[in-house]
Design a protein around this motif. Structure first.
Motif, PDB file in Angstrom:
ATOM      1  N   MET A  40     -12.925   8.852  29.755  1.00  0.00           N
ATOM      2  CA  MET A  40     -13.233  10.196  30.260  1.00  0.00           C
ATOM      3  C   MET A  40     -11.913  10.921  30.555  1.00  0.00           C
ATOM      4  SD  MET A  40     -15.373  11.324  33.682  1.00  0.00           S
ATOM      5  CE  MET A  40     -16.907  10.720  32.975  1.00  0.00           C
ATOM      6  N   PRO A  41     -11.767  12.169  30.101  1.00  0.00           N
ATOM      7  CA  PRO A  41     -10.527  12.889  30.375  1.00  0.00           C
ATOM      8  C   PRO A  41     -10.381  13.173  31.850  1.00  0.00           C
ATOM      9  CG  PRO A  41     -12.154  14.382  29.437  1.00  0.00           C
ATOM     10  CD  PRO A  41     -12.729  12.999  29.342  1.00  0.00           C
ATOM     11  N   PRO A  42      -9.139  13.267  32.354  1.00  0.00           N
ATOM     12  CA  PRO A  42      -8.942  13.536  33.777  1.00  0.00           C
ATOM     13  C   PRO A  42      -9.474  14.889  34.162  1.00  0.00           C
ATOM     14  CG  PRO A  42      -6.882  13.803  32.565  1.00  0.00           C
ATOM     15  CD  PRO A  42      -7.877  13.213  31.618  1.00  0.00           C
ATOM     16  N   ALA A  43      -9.915  14.991  35.411  1.00  0.00           N
ATOM     17  CA  ALA A  43     -10.412  16.284  35.894  1.00  0.00           C
ATOM     18  C   ALA A  43      -9.268  17.282  35.912  1.00  0.00           C
ATOM     19  CB  ALA A  43     -10.986  16.113  37.293  1.00  0.00           C
ATOM     20  N   ARG A  44      -9.570  18.509  35.572  1.00  0.00           N
ATOM     21  CA  ARG A  44      -8.564  19.550  35.598  1.00  0.00           C
ATOM     22  C   ARG A  44      -8.318  19.984  37.043  1.00  0.00           C
ATOM     23  NH1 ARG A  44      -9.080  23.505  30.377  1.00  0.00           N
ATOM     24  NH2 ARG A  44      -8.726  21.894  28.822  1.00  0.00           N
ATOM     25  N   PRO A  45      -7.064  20.314  37.364  1.00  0.00           N
ATOM     26  CA  PRO A  45      -6.772  20.656  38.748  1.00  0.00           C
ATOM     27  C   PRO A  45      -7.500  21.910  39.175  1.00  0.00           C
ATOM     28  CG  PRO A  45      -4.937  21.223  37.316  1.00  0.00           C
ATOM     29  CD  PRO A  45      -5.904  20.451  36.489  1.00  0.00           C
ATOM     30  N   SER A  46      -7.953  21.882  40.435  1.00  0.00           N
ATOM     31  CA  SER A  46      -8.693  23.033  40.928  1.00  0.00           C
ATOM     32  C   SER A  46      -7.782  24.161  41.323  1.00  0.00           C
ATOM     33  CB  SER A  46      -9.519  22.616  42.149  1.00  0.00           C
ATOM     34  OG  SER A  46      -8.666  22.106  43.167  1.00  0.00           O
ATOM     35  N   GLY A  47      -6.516  23.853  41.675  1.00  0.00           N
ATOM     36  CA  GLY A  47      -5.578  24.907  42.043  1.00  0.00           C
ATOM     37  C   GLY A  47      -5.822  25.396  43.453  1.00  0.00           C
ATOM     38  N   THR A  48      -4.864  26.163  43.939  1.00  0.00           N
ATOM     39  CA  THR A  48      -4.988  26.742  45.265  1.00  0.00           C
ATOM     40  C   THR A  48      -5.629  28.110  45.153  1.00  0.00           C
ATOM     41  OG1 THR A  48      -2.980  25.595  45.930  1.00  0.00           O
ATOM     42  CG2 THR A  48      -3.658  27.453  47.280  1.00  0.00           C
ATOM     43  N   GLN A  49      -6.432  28.463  46.082  1.00  0.00           N
ATOM     44  CA  GLN A  49      -7.121  29.746  46.054  1.00  0.00           C
ATOM     45  C   GLN A  49      -6.104  30.876  45.892  1.00  0.00           C
ATOM     46  OE1 GLN A  49      -9.616  30.466  49.390  1.00  0.00           O
ATOM     47  NE2 GLN A  49     -10.469  32.338  48.586  1.00  0.00           N
ATOM     48  N   GLY A  95      -4.128  31.199  43.464  1.00  0.00           N
ATOM     49  CA  GLY A  95      -3.046  30.803  42.572  1.00  0.00           C
ATOM     50  C   GLY A  95      -3.369  31.181  41.136  1.00  0.00           C
ATOM     51  N   LYS A  96      -2.297  31.411  40.345  1.00  0.00           N
ATOM     52  CA  LYS A  96      -2.475  31.775  38.947  1.00  0.00           C
ATOM     53  C   LYS A  96      -2.137  30.580  38.086  1.00  0.00           C
ATOM     54  CE  LYS A  96      -1.663  35.665  35.874  1.00  0.00           C
ATOM     55  NZ  LYS A  96      -0.998  36.972  35.724  1.00  0.00           N
ATOM     56  N   ARG A  97      -3.087  30.150  37.279  1.00  0.00           N
ATOM     57  CA  ARG A  97      -2.893  28.973  36.462  1.00  0.00           C
ATOM     58  C   ARG A  97      -2.803  29.358  34.993  1.00  0.00           C
ATOM     59  NH1 ARG A  97      -7.609  25.023  37.807  1.00  0.00           N
ATOM     60  NH2 ARG A  97      -8.789  26.971  37.708  1.00  0.00           N
ATOM     61  N   HIS A  98      -1.981  28.595  34.261  1.00  0.00           N
ATOM     62  CA  HIS A  98      -1.846  28.763  32.816  1.00  0.00           C
ATOM     63  C   HIS A  98      -1.805  27.389  32.177  1.00  0.00           C
ATOM     64  CE1 HIS A  98      -1.033  33.051  33.227  1.00  0.00           C
ATOM     65  NE2 HIS A  98      -0.124  32.772  34.142  1.00  0.00           N
ATOM     66  N   VAL A 137      -0.736  14.217  31.014  1.00  0.00           N
ATOM     67  CA  VAL A 137      -1.813  15.041  30.463  1.00  0.00           C
ATOM     68  C   VAL A 137      -1.603  15.166  28.960  1.00  0.00           C
ATOM     69  CG1 VAL A 137      -2.145  16.327  32.608  1.00  0.00           C
ATOM     70  CG2 VAL A 137      -0.579  17.202  30.878  1.00  0.00           C
ATOM     71  N   ARG A 138      -2.689  15.316  28.237  1.00  0.00           N
ATOM     72  CA  ARG A 138      -2.612  15.410  26.776  1.00  0.00           C
ATOM     73  C   ARG A 138      -3.292  16.659  26.228  1.00  0.00           C
ATOM     74  NH1 ARG A 138      -0.956  10.623  24.246  1.00  0.00           N
ATOM     75  NH2 ARG A 138      -0.708   8.845  25.673  1.00  0.00           N
ATOM     76  N   ASP A 139      -3.720  17.518  27.111  1.00  0.00           N
ATOM     77  CA  ASP A 139      -4.372  18.766  26.714  1.00  0.00           C
ATOM     78  C   ASP A 139      -3.383  19.916  26.911  1.00  0.00           C
ATOM     79  OD1 ASP A 139      -5.891  21.012  26.305  1.00  0.00           O
ATOM     80  OD2 ASP A 139      -7.289  20.642  27.959  1.00  0.00           O
ATOM     81  N   PRO A 140      -2.920  20.570  25.830  1.00  0.00           N
ATOM     82  CA  PRO A 140      -1.968  21.671  25.981  1.00  0.00           C
ATOM     83  C   PRO A 140      -2.485  22.820  26.832  1.00  0.00           C
ATOM     84  CG  PRO A 140      -2.052  20.943  23.698  1.00  0.00           C
ATOM     85  CD  PRO A 140      -3.190  20.264  24.403  1.00  0.00           C
ATOM     86  N   GLU A 141      -3.818  22.925  26.982  1.00  0.00           N
ATOM     87  CA  GLU A 141      -4.403  23.992  27.785  1.00  0.00           C
ATOM     88  C   GLU A 141      -4.695  23.546  29.218  1.00  0.00           C
ATOM     89  OE1 GLU A 141      -4.590  27.080  26.763  1.00  0.00           O
ATOM     90  OE2 GLU A 141      -3.712  26.425  24.865  1.00  0.00           O
ATOM     91  N   TYR A 142      -4.295  22.352  29.576  1.00  0.00           N
ATOM     92  CA  TYR A 142      -4.496  21.844  30.940  1.00  0.00           C
ATOM     93  C   TYR A 142      -3.884  22.838  31.920  1.00  0.00           C
ATOM     94  CZ  TYR A 142      -4.418  18.374  34.743  1.00  0.00           C
ATOM     95  OH  TYR A 142      -4.607  17.687  35.925  1.00  0.00           O
ATOM     96  N   PRO A 143      -4.671  23.415  32.831  1.00  0.00           N
ATOM     97  CA  PRO A 143      -4.172  24.506  33.676  1.00  0.00           C
ATOM     98  C   PRO A 143      -3.327  24.017  34.843  1.00  0.00           C
ATOM     99  CG  PRO A 143      -6.483  24.096  34.150  1.00  0.00           C
ATOM    100  CD  PRO A 143      -6.120  23.174  33.020  1.00  0.00           C
ATOM    101  N   VAL A 144      -2.195  24.649  35.030  1.00  0.00           N
ATOM    102  CA  VAL A 144      -1.309  24.299  36.129  1.00  0.00           C
ATOM    103  C   VAL A 144      -0.785  25.562  36.797  1.00  0.00           C
ATOM    104  CG1 VAL A 144      -0.582  22.135  35.049  1.00  0.00           C
ATOM    105  CG2 VAL A 144       0.739  24.218  34.652  1.00  0.00           C
ATOM    106  N   GLU A 145      -0.341  25.391  38.018  1.00  0.00           N
ATOM    107  CA  GLU A 145       0.377  26.449  38.741  1.00  0.00           C
ATOM    108  C   GLU A 145       1.843  26.039  38.776  1.00  0.00           C
ATOM    109  OE1 GLU A 145      -1.386  27.982  42.425  1.00  0.00           O
ATOM    110  OE2 GLU A 145      -3.064  26.650  41.990  1.00  0.00           O
ATOM    111  N   ALA A 146       2.667  26.744  38.042  1.00  0.00           N
ATOM    112  CA  ALA A 146       4.059  26.338  37.873  1.00  0.00           C
ATOM    113  C   ALA A 146       4.823  26.298  39.184  1.00  0.00           C
ATOM    114  CB  ALA A 146       4.756  27.271  36.887  1.00  0.00           C
ATOM    115  N   ASP A 147       4.445  27.173  40.122  1.00  0.00           N
ATOM    116  CA  ASP A 147       5.193  27.227  41.373  1.00  0.00           C
ATOM    117  C   ASP A 147       4.662  26.262  42.424  1.00  0.00           C
ATOM    118  OD1 ASP A 147       2.824  28.608  41.625  1.00  0.00           O
ATOM    119  OD2 ASP A 147       3.662  30.228  42.838  1.00  0.00           O
ATOM    120  N   ARG A 148       3.598  25.521  42.119  1.00  0.00           N
ATOM    121  CA  ARG A 148       3.011  24.617  43.102  1.00  0.00           C
ATOM    122  C   ARG A 148       2.924  23.177  42.606  1.00  0.00           C
ATOM    123  NH1 ARG A 148       0.287  27.325  47.267  1.00  0.00           N
ATOM    124  NH2 ARG A 148       0.103  29.581  46.953  1.00  0.00           N
TER     125      ARG A 148
END
Length: 249
Positions: free
Chosen positions: A1-10, A12-15, A48-59
């Motif tokens: 099963m692929p890892p859960a994608r991060p929920s991020g901080t309220q 926050g802008k993810r890419h 991570v192996r998904d190029p679209e895996y969403p992250v917040e670069a500053d967090r």
């Protein structure tokens, strides 16, 4: 099963992680995508192996090959591309590329800002600031690019007028914003051609449609930045004012 994608901080802008690596100036978008798929990229210590895996670069902490990724120092170069050099990081046919001219400079990854085909020469920008580069290359910015073009024969006023009126070639309307005759000899002439958009081989296709052969094509300016006396194959850093003058976003 692929890892859960991060929920991020309220708030926050993810890419996507590949986009973030590119925006940080670490590598190109395609290189980042390949690195992610190869399992070379981590987010907060987790591969991570998904190029679209969403992250917040500053967090969140990104790593490449186990090394923490930091934003690269922004680099802005002007290079006088010689004729016969390919604008590519690598060439499948083994031809010389603009990166061969930078090989011993100790620079981080840089991407070309726009293109010049193999037979064309002159001013080429390179940078690891993808937002700055996009502002220059996007058609909506209508940033002037000025070329000096040597053509066979002596084009008359009708040819110059037709270049500015435009020629339809398939889905493309090929036209110049301005055209002027610089000088004429017995067998050829030099034109100054200004474009505010750039399609693949734009000037060559436009002149070919008008029955005129291009002998040389040199880009001499991008917006207010001029090639000047920069020697062929040489490059220089842009200063802060030049970078600011070209900034479109």
């Amino acid at each position: 099963m692929p890892p859960a994608r991060p929920s991020g901080t309220q708030g926050g802008k993810r890419h996507g992680v590949a986009r973030v690596l590119s925006k940080l100036g670490v590598c190109s978008r395609s290189q980042a995508e390949a690195a992610v798929r190869a399992g070379r990229v981590g987010v907060d210590g987790r591969v991570v192996r998904d190029p679209e895996y969403p992250v917040e670069a500053d967090r969140q902490q990104l790593s490449l090959d186990g090394v923490a990724v930091m934003a690269a120092r922004r680099i802005y170069l002007a290079l006088n591309k010689p004729r016969g050099i390919v604008v590519s990081a690598a060439d499948e046919r083994g031809r010389d590329t603009v990166y061969d001219l930078l090989r011993d400079a100790g620079l981080p990854w840089l991407g070309p800002v726009g293109r010049l085909d193999k037979a064309s020469e002159g001013l080429l920008l390179l940078s690891n600031d993808s937002a700055w580069a996009a502002g220059i290359t996007e058609p909506s910015t209508h940033l002037d690019k000025t070329y000096h073009v040597q053509v066979a024969g002596q084009p008359d006023a009708a040819v110059l007028a037709a270049m500015q009126a435009g020629i339809r070639e398939g889905a493309d309307l090929l036209k110049a914003r301005r055209v002027a005759l610089l000088r004429a000899g017995e067998k050829n002439a030099w034109l100054e051609v200004v474009l505010d958009e750039g399609r693949n081989r734009h000037i060559r296709r436009l002149l070919a449609a008008l029955g005129t052969d291009v002998l040389r094509l040199v880009r001499v300016a991008i917006g207010p930045l001029v090639l000047g006396d920069l020697a062929k194959g040489q490059w220089r850093h842009l200063d802060a004012s030049e970078v600011a003058q070209l900034r479109r976003r």
